[in-house]
Write a protein that holds these residues in place. Sequence first.
Motif: not given
Length: 255
Positions: A198-218
């Motif tokens: 859920f948090q990843s979906l929010q981040f991908i859609c709403l974060a600035e374009m330059k930041r959307i790849f900056n997260f990790k998932l199992g």
Amino acid sequence: MLITVEGLVIAERNYGENDKFIDVLTAEYGAVEICVKGARKLTGRNNASTQLFSYAKFCYSKRGENYYLNSSEPVRVFYELRFDMKKLALAEYFAEVAKYCATTGQSAKDIMSLLLNSLHLLSKDLRSCEFLKSVFEMRLMSEIGMLPQLIGCRDCYRYEDVELFFMTDRACLLCGEHFSERGFEENEYHIKLTPSVFQSLQFICLAEMKRIFNFKLGEDSLRLLNEITEKYLLTRLSRGFKTLDFYTDICKTDL
């Protein structure tokens, strides 16, 4: 009149004995189809710039109903992708979807940025194919006006300490209570989320374009995210893609 623009070759097809047409994704004009004379000759002066996944500066003109290439200068050629079939298949999927979604004659700046960043990370092996696929699919949908409702449950707006279901066919979330009240059942279009997805979906859609790849998932969460983003894209666009089928087949052989 000559038009000069930077763009990425996202498709190519042969024409006649020595010529070909290329589709170039540009920030200013969307996807532009350009005829390249002599492109298939070994000595062709535009060979490097007009191959698939070449980012270059193109100078072209219009004659009749078609555009014809005058000259080109390569800026970045994502040649590394050709050494890995899985990466190449994924890149071709990205290109096919981008071509379908980019409107000719309209700005495609954000689509261009998303595609270039995805190809860079893919070619340099800085993110996994599965990760990049999900980010590309979901962010692209957001950029073309198909952003789902991700604040919380569509009916009560709750999102903490409740079950959440992503409704790919309705572009929204429902909490477990309202999901059951409406008589829905969990299936390929109604997918139960974990908090991290859920948090990843929010981040991908709403974060600035330059930041959307900056997260990790199992691994398990990434697998669920892939299921959701692929289903959402195919459902909202109401079509399939042959390149996605090919990519999926390659992934199966890796198992």
